[in-house]
Design a protein around this motif. Structure first.
Motif, short mmCIF file in Angstrom:
data_model
loop_
_atom_site.label_atom_id
_atom_site.label_comp_id
_atom_site.label_asym_id
_atom_site.label_seq_id
_atom_site.Cartn_x
_atom_site.Cartn_y
_atom_site.Cartn_z
N TRP A 276 0.85 -1.19 0.00
CA TRP A 276 0.00 0.00 0.00
C TRP A 276 0.88 1.23 0.00
O TRP A 276 2.07 1.16 0.35
CB TRP A 276 -0.95 0.00 1.19
CG TRP A 276 -0.26 0.00 2.52
CD1 TRP A 276 0.14 -1.10 3.23
CD2 TRP A 276 0.13 1.13 3.27
NE1 TRP A 276 0.76 -0.70 4.38
CE2 TRP A 276 0.77 0.67 4.44
CE3 TRP A 276 0.02 2.50 3.09
CZ2 TRP A 276 1.28 1.52 5.41
CZ3 TRP A 276 0.53 3.35 4.05
CH2 TRP A 276 1.15 2.85 5.20
N ASN A 277 0.29 2.37 -0.43
CA ASN A 277 1.04 3.63 -0.40
C ASN A 277 0.08 4.80 -0.45
O ASN A 277 -1.07 4.66 -0.83
CB ASN A 277 2.05 3.70 -1.55
CG ASN A 277 1.39 3.71 -2.90
OD1 ASN A 277 0.67 4.62 -3.25
ND2 ASN A 277 1.64 2.66 -3.68
N PHE A 278 0.61 5.95 -0.05
CA PHE A 278 -0.14 7.20 -0.11
C PHE A 278 0.44 8.09 -1.19
O PHE A 278 1.65 8.08 -1.41
CB PHE A 278 -0.04 7.96 1.22
CG PHE A 278 -1.05 7.54 2.24
CD1 PHE A 278 -2.36 8.01 2.18
CD2 PHE A 278 -0.70 6.70 3.26
CE1 PHE A 278 -3.29 7.62 3.11
CE2 PHE A 278 -1.62 6.31 4.21
CZ PHE A 278 -2.92 6.78 4.14
N ASP A 279 -0.42 8.88 -1.81
CA ASP A 279 0.00 9.96 -2.69
C ASP A 279 -0.54 11.24 -2.06
O ASP A 279 -1.66 11.66 -2.33
CB ASP A 279 -0.54 9.78 -4.10
CG ASP A 279 -0.11 10.89 -5.04
OD1 ASP A 279 0.56 11.85 -4.58
OD2 ASP A 279 -0.45 10.83 -6.23
N LEU A 280 0.25 11.83 -1.17
CA LEU A 280 -0.18 13.02 -0.46
C LEU A 280 -0.03 14.28 -1.30
O LEU A 280 -0.47 15.35 -0.90
CB LEU A 280 0.59 13.16 0.86
CG LEU A 280 0.40 12.00 1.84
CD1 LEU A 280 1.17 12.27 3.13
CD2 LEU A 280 -1.06 11.74 2.12
N GLU A 281 0.57 14.16 -2.49
CA GLU A 281 0.65 15.28 -3.42
C GLU A 281 -0.68 15.46 -4.17
O GLU A 281 -0.97 16.53 -4.67
CB GLU A 281 1.78 15.05 -4.44
CG GLU A 281 3.15 14.92 -3.81
CD GLU A 281 3.62 16.20 -3.15
OE1 GLU A 281 3.39 17.29 -3.73
OE2 GLU A 281 4.17 16.13 -2.04
N ASP A 282 -1.48 14.41 -4.22
CA ASP A 282 -2.78 14.46 -4.88
C ASP A 282 -3.77 15.21 -3.99
O ASP A 282 -3.70 15.09 -2.75
CB ASP A 282 -3.27 13.04 -5.14
CG ASP A 282 -4.55 13.01 -5.95
OD1 ASP A 282 -4.44 12.88 -7.18
OD2 ASP A 282 -5.64 13.13 -5.35
N CYS A 283 -4.69 15.95 -4.57
CA CYS A 283 -5.66 16.73 -3.79
C CYS A 283 -6.58 15.85 -2.94
O CYS A 283 -7.15 16.31 -1.96
CB CYS A 283 -6.48 17.65 -4.69
SG CYS A 283 -7.53 16.78 -5.87
N ASP A 284 -6.71 14.57 -3.31
CA ASP A 284 -7.55 13.63 -2.55
C ASP A 284 -6.76 12.79 -1.55
O ASP A 284 -7.32 11.90 -0.91
CB ASP A 284 -8.30 12.70 -3.50
CG ASP A 284 -9.41 13.41 -4.26
OD1 ASP A 284 -10.08 14.26 -3.65
OD2 ASP A 284 -9.59 13.11 -5.45
N ASN A 285 -5.46 13.07 -1.41
CA ASN A 285 -4.61 12.30 -0.47
C ASN A 285 -4.85 10.80 -0.64
O ASN A 285 -5.30 10.10 0.25
CB ASN A 285 -4.87 12.73 0.97
CG ASN A 285 -4.62 14.21 1.15
OD1 ASN A 285 -3.59 14.72 0.77
ND2 ASN A 285 -5.59 14.90 1.72
#
Length: 71
Positions: A32-41
């Motif tokens: 799993w991973n996060f994309d915190l740069e995306d507006c939807d986190n």
């Protein structure tokens, strides 16, 4: 393997650490991973036989907004 994609309220490292504690206990999750740069986190989960509702309830129970996104 299925890929689940969620919009979350995770914005800070301490919140990622909280989610890490929850997700590492689930054997069905391969990664799993996060994309915190995306507006939807965005939280992306690669797993086998895992219900998106289970993840939503788990994170919401921990005080984190989580909603599956269609892709």
């Amino acid at each position: 393997m299925n890929i689940l994609v969620f919009s979350t309220s995770v914005k800070q490292k301490r919140q990622v650490n909280k989610v890490t504690t929850l997700l590492t206990k689930i054997p069905a999750i391969a990664q799993w991973n996060f994309d915190l740069e995306d507006c939807d986190n965005i939280l992306r989960i690669e797993a086998e036989n895992l219900s998106p509702r289970y993840i939503e309830r788990l994170l919401i129970g921990a005080g984190i907004h989580c909603q599956e996104l269609e892709y």
